[in-house]
Scaffold this motif. Structure first.
Motif, PDB file in Angstrom:
ATOM      1  N   SER A 150     -31.228 -27.846 -40.618  1.00 31.43           N
ATOM      2  CA  SER A 150     -29.821 -27.477 -40.836  1.00 31.43           C
ATOM      3  C   SER A 150     -29.074 -27.020 -39.872  1.00 31.43           C
ATOM      4  N   HIS A 151     -27.592 -27.340 -40.009  1.00 31.53           N
ATOM      5  CA  HIS A 151     -26.709 -26.857 -39.143  1.00 31.53           C
ATOM      6  C   HIS A 151     -26.166 -25.324 -39.619  1.00 31.53           C
ATOM      7  N   LYS A 152     -26.621 -24.941 -40.588  1.00 30.83           N
ATOM      8  CA  LYS A 152     -25.950 -23.891 -41.180  1.00 30.83           C
ATOM      9  C   LYS A 152     -26.261 -22.688 -40.286  1.00 30.83           C
ATOM     10  N   PRO A 153     -25.434 -21.846 -39.692  1.00 31.23           N
ATOM     11  CA  PRO A 153     -25.718 -20.467 -39.259  1.00 31.23           C
ATOM     12  C   PRO A 153     -26.243 -19.594 -40.288  1.00 31.23           C
ATOM     13  N   ASP A 154     -26.906 -18.474 -39.735  1.00 32.03           N
ATOM     14  CA  ASP A 154     -27.666 -17.542 -40.511  1.00 32.03           C
ATOM     15  C   ASP A 154     -26.732 -16.845 -41.366  1.00 32.03           C
ATOM     16  N   TRP A 155     -25.572 -16.659 -41.068  1.00 30.66           N
ATOM     17  CA  TRP A 155     -24.646 -15.837 -41.659  1.00 30.66           C
ATOM     18  C   TRP A 155     -24.231 -16.231 -42.911  1.00 30.66           C
ATOM     19  N   ILE A 156     -24.384 -17.564 -42.923  1.00 29.21           N
ATOM     20  CA  ILE A 156     -23.646 -18.371 -43.893  1.00 29.21           C
ATOM     21  C   ILE A 156     -24.085 -17.888 -45.470  1.00 29.21           C
ATOM     22  N   TRP A 157     -25.450 -17.346 -45.499  1.00 29.50           N
ATOM     23  CA  TRP A 157     -25.832 -16.972 -46.944  1.00 29.50           C
ATOM     24  C   TRP A 157     -25.092 -15.857 -47.324  1.00 29.50           C
ATOM     25  N   SER A 158     -24.398 -14.923 -46.441  1.00 29.41           N
ATOM     26  CA  SER A 158     -24.022 -13.650 -46.830  1.00 29.41           C
ATOM     27  C   SER A 158     -22.482 -14.280 -47.562  1.00 29.41           C
ATOM     28  N   ILE A 159     -22.168 -15.374 -47.168  1.00 27.38           N
ATOM     29  CA  ILE A 159     -20.926 -15.847 -47.678  1.00 27.38           C
ATOM     30  C   ILE A 159     -21.113 -15.821 -49.469  1.00 27.38           C
ATOM     31  N   GLY A 160     -22.008 -16.008 -49.863  1.00 22.16           N
ATOM     32  CA  GLY A 160     -22.270 -16.377 -51.280  1.00 22.16           C
ATOM     33  C   GLY A 160     -22.001 -15.092 -52.023  1.00 22.16           C
ATOM     34  N   GLN A 161     -22.382 -13.860 -51.341  1.00 25.96           N
ATOM     35  CA  GLN A 161     -22.320 -12.562 -52.117  1.00 25.96           C
ATOM     36  C   GLN A 161     -20.732 -12.361 -51.845  1.00 25.96           C
ATOM     37  N   ILE A 162     -20.146 -12.677 -50.915  1.00 27.00           N
ATOM     38  CA  ILE A 162     -18.576 -12.187 -50.600  1.00 27.00           C
ATOM     39  C   ILE A 162     -17.765 -12.847 -51.353  1.00 27.00           C
ATOM     40  N   ASP A 163     -17.700 -14.344 -51.180  1.00 25.42           N
ATOM     41  CA  ASP A 163     -17.005 -15.331 -51.861  1.00 25.42           C
ATOM     42  C   ASP A 163     -17.658 -16.441 -52.198  1.00 25.42           C
ATOM     43  N   PRO A 164     -18.235 -16.671 -53.516  1.00 23.09           N
ATOM     44  CA  PRO A 164     -18.931 -17.940 -53.969  1.00 23.09           C
ATOM     45  C   PRO A 164     -18.392 -19.217 -53.695  1.00 23.09           C
ATOM     46  N   GLN A 165     -17.078 -19.294 -54.130  1.00 25.89           N
ATOM     47  CA  GLN A 165     -16.092 -20.242 -53.882  1.00 25.89           C
ATOM     48  C   GLN A 165     -16.220 -20.781 -52.514  1.00 25.89           C
ATOM     49  N   LEU A 166     -16.210 -19.965 -51.578  1.00 23.01           N
ATOM     50  CA  LEU A 166     -16.095 -20.298 -50.206  1.00 23.01           C
ATOM     51  C   LEU A 166     -17.511 -20.907 -49.710  1.00 23.01           C
ATOM     52  N   TYR A 167     -18.425 -20.334 -50.045  1.00 25.21           N
ATOM     53  CA  TYR A 167     -19.901 -20.575 -50.041  1.00 25.21           C
ATOM     54  C   TYR A 167     -20.166 -22.208 -50.142  1.00 25.21           C
ATOM     55  N   ARG A 168     -19.694 -22.395 -51.680  1.00 21.01           N
ATOM     56  CA  ARG A 168     -19.809 -23.784 -51.969  1.00 21.01           C
ATOM     57  C   ARG A 168     -18.990 -24.746 -51.227  1.00 21.01           C
ATOM     58  N   ILE A 169     -18.032 -24.453 -50.844  1.00 20.37           N
ATOM     59  CA  ILE A 169     -17.153 -25.431 -49.821  1.00 20.37           C
ATOM     60  C   ILE A 169     -17.866 -25.604 -48.621  1.00 20.37           C
ATOM     61  N   LEU A 170     -18.448 -24.552 -48.241  1.00 19.39           N
ATOM     62  CA  LEU A 170     -19.015 -24.505 -46.862  1.00 19.39           C
ATOM     63  C   LEU A 170     -20.288 -25.340 -46.960  1.00 19.39           C
ATOM     64  N   ASP A 171     -21.083 -25.035 -47.905  1.00 25.02           N
ATOM     65  CA  ASP A 171     -22.348 -25.864 -48.332  1.00 25.02           C
ATOM     66  C   ASP A 171     -22.183 -27.248 -48.357  1.00 25.02           C
ATOM     67  N   GLU A 172     -21.203 -27.712 -49.029  1.00 26.90           N
ATOM     68  CA  GLU A 172     -21.001 -29.211 -49.227  1.00 26.90           C
ATOM     69  C   GLU A 172     -20.461 -29.744 -47.976  1.00 26.90           C
ATOM     70  N   THR A 173     -19.482 -29.097 -47.082  1.00 24.71           N
ATOM     71  CA  THR A 173     -19.312 -29.496 -45.796  1.00 24.71           C
ATOM     72  C   THR A 173     -20.377 -29.681 -44.946  1.00 24.71           C
ATOM     73  N   TYR A 174     -21.391 -28.806 -45.041  1.00 26.27           N
ATOM     74  CA  TYR A 174     -22.589 -28.830 -44.114  1.00 26.27           C
ATOM     75  C   TYR A 174     -23.648 -29.934 -44.594  1.00 26.27           C
ATOM     76  N   LYS A 175     -23.636 -30.303 -46.093  1.00 26.14           N
ATOM     77  CA  LYS A 175     -24.455 -31.315 -46.279  1.00 26.14           C
ATOM     78  C   LYS A 175     -23.736 -32.947 -45.905  1.00 26.14           C
ATOM     79  N   ALA A 176     -22.490 -32.840 -45.882  1.00 29.31           N
ATOM     80  CA  ALA A 176     -21.631 -34.019 -45.467  1.00 29.31           C
ATOM     81  C   ALA A 176     -22.029 -34.313 -44.056  1.00 29.31           C
ATOM     82  N   ARG A 177     -21.899 -33.102 -43.092  1.00 34.84           N
ATOM     83  CA  ARG A 177     -22.433 -33.194 -41.815  1.00 34.84           C
ATOM     84  C   ARG A 177     -23.685 -33.870 -41.585  1.00 34.84           C
TER      85      ARG A 177
END
Length: 239
Positions: free
Chosen positions: A95-122
């Motif tokens: 995974s290219h995801k940084p460790d802190w990306i998981w905390s985004i889901g609790q702060i802003d779920p919509q932003l987490y979904r966008i980032l998750d799909e961005t990393y999948k495309a990468r």
């Protein structure tokens, strides 16, 4: 007792001792009176002896793909048919995801979904979609920061600069990220892997600072004791 053999485990991502739980060999041939072709496909259901992952293993060859090797004793040329090996699921990519990306889901779920799909495309080297994802993620962050949603991306960068969220240098780098995302979305432009690493690193630094650590800092507001007020000095009596 089940036979053991070595295969590439998709979870370990390396060759491991595996146990065969089922196997089916499928030889085949075709001919039309003048030409003849043959081959074989071997199917196996196997389990890694280490992590215990169960996966499908396929080995195949055909007579059209033929190499010639010398017999180790006689030196006589002999036919050799290279085998094509496939496993399913395919080995898991790191995974290219940084460790802190998981905390985004609790702060802003919509932003987490966008980032998750961005990393999948990468991960599948779809850099056009990934670049559009960067642009969309930036747009969502500005909404999270209460920037006017009706502004253009360029205006949103300027608004962040004016409100003190970013400095002049970061504003310039974020403009590059948004320009790249717009070029991907509207003109099908795709950065190479090296360029994309720079783009996503720029956005990650921005998001981490204003969303992750910014939110964490605000959460400390009720923890840090307030500064004690100094007692007011009594006015000196008039002489």
């Amino acid at each position: 007792m089940a036979d053991a053999f070595r295969a590439h485990c998709p979870r370990c991502d390396g060759v491991r001792n595996c146990i065969i739980h089922g196997a089916f060999d499928q030889p085949w041939h075709v001919e039309d009176g003048r030409n003849f072709m043959e081959g074989q496909t071997d199917h196996k259901l196997v389990q890694c002896a280490g992590c215990e992952t169960v996966f499908y293993y396929k080995s195949s060859w055909d007579s059209e793909d033929c190499d010639y090797e010398s017999h180790p004793v006689t030196g006589v040329p002999i036919s050799a048919y290279p085998k094509t090996i496939e496993t399913y699921p395919i080995p898991e990519k790191k995974s290219h995801k940084p460790d802190w990306i998981w905390s985004i889901g609790q702060i802003d779920p919509q932003l987490y979904r966008i980032l998750d799909e961005t990393y999948k495309a990468r991960e599948i080297n779809s850099f056009i979609l990934a670049s559009v994802g960067l642009r969309t993620a930036f747009d969502r962050v500005t909404e999270f920061l209460k920037v006017d949603v009706n502004l253009t991306l360029e205006q949103k960068v300027s608004a962040l600069l004016a409100s003190g969220f970013i400095g002049e240098t970061e504003a310039n780098t974020l403009r590059v990220v948004t320009d790249a995302g717009s070029a991907a979305a509207h003109r099908g432009w795709a950065p190479d892997e090296k360029a994309f690493k720079v783009l996503i690193a720029t956005l990650e630094q921005f998001i981490y600072r204003v969303v992750v650590t910014g939110k964490a800092a605000l959460d400390l507001t009720g923890v840090i004791p307030p500064r004690p007020t100094s007692p007011k000095k009594k006015p000196k009596p008039a002489p």
